[in-house]
Design a protein around this motif. Structure first.
Motif, PDB file in Angstrom:
ATOM      1  N   PRO A 151    -105.388  47.528 -32.138  1.00 20.86           N
ATOM      2  CA  PRO A 151    -104.134  48.187 -31.771  1.00 20.86           C
ATOM      3  C   PRO A 151    -103.807  49.406 -32.614  1.00 20.86           C
ATOM      4  N   ARG A 152    -102.983  50.236 -32.023  1.00 24.92           N
ATOM      5  CA  ARG A 152    -102.352  51.329 -32.757  1.00 24.92           C
ATOM      6  C   ARG A 152    -100.855  51.269 -32.487  1.00 24.92           C
ATOM      7  N   PHE A 153    -100.074  51.833 -33.410  1.00 23.50           N
ATOM      8  CA  PHE A 153     -98.621  51.752 -33.342  1.00 23.50           C
ATOM      9  C   PHE A 153     -98.029  53.122 -33.639  1.00 23.50           C
ATOM     10  N   ARG A 154     -96.852  53.373 -33.093  1.00 23.66           N
ATOM     11  CA  ARG A 154     -96.178  54.640 -33.369  1.00 23.66           C
ATOM     12  C   ARG A 154     -94.667  54.469 -33.263  1.00 23.66           C
ATOM     13  N   THR A 155     -93.972  55.354 -33.950  1.00 22.04           N
ATOM     14  CA  THR A 155     -92.529  55.468 -33.783  1.00 22.04           C
ATOM     15  C   THR A 155     -92.127  56.884 -34.171  1.00 22.04           C
ATOM     16  N   GLU A 156     -91.006  57.336 -33.637  1.00 18.08           N
ATOM     17  CA  GLU A 156     -90.466  58.634 -34.016  1.00 18.08           C
ATOM     18  C   GLU A 156     -89.179  58.437 -34.803  1.00 18.08           C
ATOM     19  N   PHE A 157     -88.921  59.369 -35.716  1.00 20.55           N
ATOM     20  CA  PHE A 157     -87.709  59.283 -36.532  1.00 20.55           C
ATOM     21  C   PHE A 157     -87.237  60.692 -36.840  1.00 20.55           C
ATOM     22  N   THR A 158     -85.989  60.778 -37.294  1.00 18.51           N
ATOM     23  CA  THR A 158     -85.385  62.077 -37.607  1.00 18.51           C
ATOM     24  C   THR A 158     -85.066  62.155 -39.096  1.00 18.51           C
ATOM     25  N   ALA A 159     -85.560  63.203 -39.735  1.00 19.64           N
ATOM     26  CA  ALA A 159     -85.168  63.510 -41.113  1.00 19.64           C
ATOM     27  C   ALA A 159     -83.990  64.460 -41.020  1.00 19.64           C
ATOM     28  N   GLN A 160     -82.819  63.985 -41.388  1.00 21.30           N
ATOM     29  CA  GLN A 160     -81.598  64.704 -41.062  1.00 21.30           C
ATOM     30  C   GLN A 160     -81.215  65.784 -42.065  1.00 21.30           C
ATOM     31  N   TYR A 206     -98.241  56.048 -50.605  1.00 16.91           N
ATOM     32  CA  TYR A 206     -98.640  57.438 -50.432  1.00 16.91           C
ATOM     33  C   TYR A 206     -97.435  58.355 -50.646  1.00 16.91           C
ATOM     34  N   ASP A 207     -97.691  59.493 -51.250  1.00 17.57           N
ATOM     35  CA  ASP A 207     -96.706  60.571 -51.324  1.00 17.57           C
ATOM     36  C   ASP A 207     -96.872  61.413 -50.066  1.00 17.57           C
ATOM     37  N   VAL A 208     -95.897  61.342 -49.176  1.00 22.86           N
ATOM     38  CA  VAL A 208     -95.988  62.071 -47.899  1.00 22.86           C
ATOM     39  C   VAL A 208     -94.913  63.148 -47.804  1.00 22.86           C
ATOM     40  N   THR A 209     -94.430  63.588 -48.955  1.00 24.16           N
ATOM     41  CA  THR A 209     -93.351  64.577 -48.977  1.00 24.16           C
ATOM     42  C   THR A 209     -93.715  65.824 -48.186  1.00 24.16           C
ATOM     43  N   GLN A 210     -94.953  66.297 -48.331  1.00 23.81           N
ATOM     44  CA  GLN A 210     -95.349  67.536 -47.666  1.00 23.81           C
ATOM     45  C   GLN A 210     -95.576  67.363 -46.177  1.00 23.81           C
ATOM     46  N   GLN A 211     -95.716  66.120 -45.708  1.00 25.78           N
ATOM     47  CA  GLN A 211     -96.019  65.900 -44.291  1.00 25.78           C
ATOM     48  C   GLN A 211     -94.800  65.548 -43.455  1.00 25.78           C
ATOM     49  N   VAL A 212     -93.703  65.180 -44.114  1.00 27.03           N
ATOM     50  CA  VAL A 212     -92.463  64.920 -43.377  1.00 27.03           C
ATOM     51  C   VAL A 212     -91.704  66.234 -43.256  1.00 27.03           C
ATOM     52  N   GLN A 213     -91.217  66.517 -42.053  1.00 26.45           N
ATOM     53  CA  GLN A 213     -90.529  67.778 -41.810  1.00 26.45           C
ATOM     54  C   GLN A 213     -89.071  67.535 -41.407  1.00 26.45           C
ATOM     55  N   MET A 214     -88.257  68.529 -41.611  1.00 26.72           N
ATOM     56  CA  MET A 214     -86.869  68.440 -41.151  1.00 26.72           C
ATOM     57  C   MET A 214     -86.867  68.243 -39.635  1.00 26.72           C
ATOM     58  N   GLY A 215     -85.985  67.363 -39.171  1.00 20.00           N
ATOM     59  CA  GLY A 215     -85.913  67.117 -37.742  1.00 20.00           C
ATOM     60  C   GLY A 215     -86.782  65.959 -37.321  1.00 20.00           C
ATOM     61  N   GLN A 216     -87.379  66.080 -36.123  1.00 17.80           N
ATOM     62  CA  GLN A 216     -88.139  64.980 -35.545  1.00 17.80           C
ATOM     63  C   GLN A 216     -89.513  64.830 -36.210  1.00 17.80           C
ATOM     64  N   ASN A 217     -89.907  63.579 -36.408  1.00 17.85           N
ATOM     65  CA  ASN A 217     -91.201  63.238 -36.980  1.00 17.85           C
ATOM     66  C   ASN A 217     -91.784  62.044 -36.232  1.00 17.85           C
ATOM     67  N   CYS A 218     -93.072  61.871 -36.401  1.00 19.13           N
ATOM     68  CA  CYS A 218     -93.730  60.715 -35.796  1.00 19.13           C
ATOM     69  C   CYS A 218     -94.695  60.102 -36.802  1.00 19.13           C
TER      70      CYS A 218
END
Length: 897
Positions: A151-160, A206-218
């Motif tokens: 399986p694979r899994f996904r979700t979307e979220f918002t960095a406000q 993991y440090d994912v600071t550089q990969q999370v963006q303002m707004g919508q993310n997945c």
């Protein structure tokens, strides 16, 4: 490491020439996600002054960089501690907080009372300090463990709001690949580490600071089976392991905003799930990947999930979930093929030039639906095709598509396509590519992808004999080929953590590479593997469905030897405390299988000996004695000295019994007079003191009469070279190692073209069943450091607080050069022969003292300033002239006979 704090500016102490280097926390550089309540902080020292040493230290830990640079240790301040130990426990008054970065630095006072000025700032960050810190839920899909697509899994979220940091905490069983906004996170492969999944699981931060963006993310996660869901039957019955289940995961993203607020994105049943192009993945077999089923953008924002379903919440697989504190498995190199043969338009065979562990990278184009099968092996048959007969004997598969080391790629038919099989690895030199339709390949179409645990090199050895150098190289290659989060026996047909195979090359591995944390994790695996009787299996982790107890005492000894070596090389007391209760129960178990005279006759002996078989009752009883000796040491080191008495009494009784039953004082022979039966009593201290020299001479005589040919197996390869050299017969050991006739390491190089270590000496006669990438005979690389370069640890001074330099100036060598970056710094020893004179150059790091022992009196002794200050002449003995030195570089000139 961020910057250098100059705390002593303006202080009353005189600045020291000594500086702090390589600060570490839990033996790791700036680790993320620690869950240790009192982490160990350690450092090394550098100095321009001969003889420099640490006399005191002060460690400060702060909650911010600003606090630390201002000299405000608001978390913990050790104050000034008088000690030469370059390690301390961080013991703050208040518990360390979860999800928090801490900054620390250490200043030290040297032997003149001066304080260091170069004090680098390091950091560590906590993860989940308590189970209640987890907000995520374990999730899976609706299929059972027999369903093959994973399986694979996904979700979307918002960095406000603007983000200052983002962390991902994940445990995906058996393996996972984590994606953020369409990009893979990190370079880890085959994570998390292999454990007894029903008892203990590991999470990774993991440090994912550089990969999370303002707004919508997945966020997306692809799971693989790994050891957790072994679907293809093999002799070890991992397909019946009690933990086996459908892949599942726990994932949590923690976002920290500039205003100090936080958000958590946690796996739960709202996440969406589906299967993708991975139709099957298996550690023994490989991966079946259908590129036609790829889902472009599945881990990116806006992907249409109309064909996906909601995930299902599920139970945690084990009661313990802890941070993974060892180096990850990585892709370390890519090898170009050295040649290839086109057998026909559908069949090609590639030679990678060396035997290694990893996978291949395929570059191919062809019609949609073309099936390309890659088969891997160490041999070619008479027709030039891959021959797997030496690695396929343990498979019990009923599906022909699940034969060993077989990756399948189904083309999507869209130009040039690339395939690197996920969630598996192989051991091989040759790759056979067979397609269902004609394809055109070139030499560049297949490359080798080298994989192993990401351990930094810590040692290096070279000498004037090219064969020795080649043996050294294949020792290292086979070691890395069998380091995948634990030490294994081979990278193809087994991949098992055989206990003796692991400890036999542990010392060599720890000299050559920074593998300490991997062995410490393996000690924890041993804890989880002990059964209710106190016995431990021959392989760890174990499936619990295959009896490996027949391996017996020589294999079980890993529960004593592995933590002992960890303590000796790194000063690690934690592993001794971890294993101590296990060792107690095991020794109680051994009492239940004793013979009437208190000896034991249990398990494997000197596995894969050449001709001379040393009796198992002698070997297992000797190892029983060794277990007891190490247990006595462990009891004293762990604060359990009061419990040592019964072990001391038993060891004394057993030593007496072994000598009475197996030792012939008239002929000075143990057991049946094999090379190993002479060497082992000397190695572990059973032989009477008055008999040791004669036993060593008899060992030398037996080898000389055998034309300096070795005659032993796995255990002998660890024991005999060291004993022979330690008792003054290094020349004989050298001849034995470098012989180019069967059996010897030199024979493998000259007559077999070895690029890795073999499982058995007579590899050409055992073509059909012997592994050609087995690390078990690799202790000989440690012998090169200890004997030829002379770099030796001192038993009473762990972590190389003291070191002995005692090189053997072997006549056939004109030079030797070696270094080892120990727990206290880099030790170097090199010598060069010019005419009748030999010049030995030794470098000792700060805070270490050394005893240099030469076979003759030095005609000249010089320090780095060109005089003999800081060189103390010690008492001499026959063929042993010794000198005491401290930090610095020194030169000794002598004229050995």
């Amino acid at each position: 490491m961020l910057l250098t704090a100059l705390w002593c500016v303006g202080c009353q102490s005189t600045p020291s020439t000594m500086s702090v280097i390589e600060p570490r926390c839990e033996y790791l550089e700036n680790p993320l996600g620690l869950d240790v309540t009192t982490p160990r902080l350690m450092w090394k020292l550098a100095s321009l002054e001969d003889g420099a040493s640490q006399k005191a230290y002060r460690v400060r830990v702060a909650s911010s960089l600003a606090q630390l640079t201002a000299g405000n240790a608001d978390v913990w301040d050790s104050k000034k501690v008088k000690s030469d130990e370059p390690m301390t426990l961080c013991t703050p008054a208040l518990p360390l907080a979860s999800h928090t970065r801490y900054y620390w630095s250490v200043e030290v006072w040297d032997n003149h009372g001066n304080v260091s000025v170069q004090n680098p700032i390091a950091e560590f960050e906590t993860g989940k300090m308590a189970a209640s810190d987890w907000k995520a839920t374990w999730i899976t899909d609706s299929f059972n463990c027999d369903y093959k697509p994973t399986p694979r899994f996904r979700t979307e979220f918002t960095a406000q709001k603007p983000i200052v940091s983002a962390r991902a905490y994940i445990c995906g069983l058996g393996y996972y690949e984590l994606f953020l906004n369409g990009e893979r996170v990190g370079r880890h492969q085959l994570d998390p580490g292999y454990t007894d999944f029903g008892k203990r699981n590991l999470y990774v931060t993991y440090d994912v600071t550089q990969q999370v963006q303002m707004g919508q993310n997945c966020v997306g996660v692809q799971l693989g089976n790994g050891w957790y869901n072994e679907q293809t039957p093999a002799v070890w019955n991992f397909h019946q392991a009690p933990w086996r289940n459908r892949p599942r995961m726990l994932c949590e993203l923690r976002l920290t905003y500039e205003d100090g607020t936080t958000d958590v994105v946690a796996s739960d049943s709202s996440w969406m799930t589906a299967t993708g192009p991975i139709l099957f993945d298996n550690l023994y077999v490989g991966t079946i990947y259908d590129a036609r089923l790829e889902q472009p953008g599945w881990s990116s924002v806006g992907y249409d999930t109309k064909d996906w379903v909601k995930a299902q919440a599920t139970q945690a697989p084990a009661p313990i979930l802890e941070a993974q504190k060892m180096q990850p498995i990585i892709i370390s190199d890519t090898l170009a093929a050295v040649s290839f043969q086109k057998i026909n338009s559908r069949l090609y065979v590639y030679d990678m030039g060396k035997n290694f562990a990893g996978v291949s990278r395929l570059k191919v184009s062809g019609p949609r639906g073309t099936e390309v099968i890659l088969r891997y092996g160490e041999l070619l048959d008479a027709a030039g095709r891959v021959d797997q007969r030496n690695i396929n004997m343990h498979m019990r598969n009923t599906d022909p598509n699940e034969s060993i080391q077989r990756d399948t790629y189904i083309l999507k038919g869209e130009g040039v396509e690339y395939f690197v099989p996920p969630f598996t690895y192989h051991g091989f030199q040759y790759v056979q590519v067979e397609a269902s339709a004609p394809i055109e390949l070139t030499l560049e179409s297949v490359a080798g992808v080298v994989m192993h645990s990401d351990v930094e090199p810590t040692g290096n050895f070279e000498c004037s004999n090219d064969m020795i150098n080649k043996i050294f190289d294949i020792c290292k290659r086979s070691y890395l080929s069998n380091l995948f989060g634990l030490p294994t026996d081979c990278p193809h047909r087994e991949k098992n953590g055989w206990m003796a195979d692991g400890y036999m090359v542990q010392e060599a591995g720890m000299i050559n590479f920074d593998s300490r944390n991997i062995y410490a994790k393996w000690v924890t695996d041993m804890v989880d593997a002990q059964d209710s009787t106190g016995n431990v299996p021959g392989i760890v982790p174990t499936s619990w469905k295959w009896d490996s107890n027949w391996a017996g005492a020589l294999w079980d000894a890993a529960i004593f030897i592995t933590p002992h070596l960890l303590y000796q090389y790194t000063g690690d007391l934690n592993v001794l405390q971890t294993i101590y209760p296990v060792a107690k129960r095991y020794l109680t178990y051994l009492q239940t299988i004793e013979q009437e005279d208190g000896t034991i006759n249990n398990g494997l002996g000197d596995w894969l000996f050449y001709k001379a078989q040393t009796p198992v009752d002698f070997l297992s009883s000797c190892f029983y004695y060794w277990d007891l000796q190490l247990m006595i040491e462990m009891a004293h080191l762990t604060g359990n000295a009061s419990e040592a008495t019964p072990y001391m009494n038993k060891a004394s009784q057993l030593k007496e019994t072994i000598n009475r039953r197996f030792f012939d004082a008239k002929t000075m022979t143990y057991s049946n007079g094999t090379q190993l039966s002479y060497a082992l009593p000397l190695y572990i201290g059973i032989a009477p003191d008055s008999c040791k020299a004669q036993l060593a001479e008899n060992l030398h005589r037996v080898i000389r009469e055998n034309d300096y040919s070795l005659d032993f197996g796995f255990i002998g390869s660890l024991v005999v070279p060291d004993v022979l050299s330690d008792y003054g017969y290094a020349e004989a050991t050298y001849r034995m190692v470098t012989k180019n006739t069967l059996p010897s390491w030199g024979y493998w190089i000259d007559s077999c073209g070895a690029t890795s270590l073999f499982e058995t000496w007579d590899i050409m006669r055992n073509v059909g069943d012997a592994s050609r990438n087995h690390p078990s005979m690799g202790a000989i690389s440690a012998w090169m450091y200890k004997t030829l370069a002379g770099i030796r640890s001192v038993p009473d001074a762990p972590a190389f607080r003291q070191v002995e330099i005692r090189p053997a100036f072997v006549k056939e060598l004109s030079w030797v050069d070696a270094s080892y970056n120990s727990q206290r710094g880099t030790i170097r020893s090199g010598w060069k022969r010019e005419g009748d004179l030999v010049t030995l150059t030794v470098t000792i790091p700060a805070n270490v003292t050394a005893k240099v022992t030469l076979p003759c009196k030095a005609e000249q002794t010089l320090n780095s300033q060109g005089d003999n200050r800081n060189i103390e002449v010690l008492e001499s003995a026959a063929n042993a002239f010794s000198y005491r030195i401290g930090c610095g570089t020194y030169r000794f000139v002598c004229a050995p006979q």
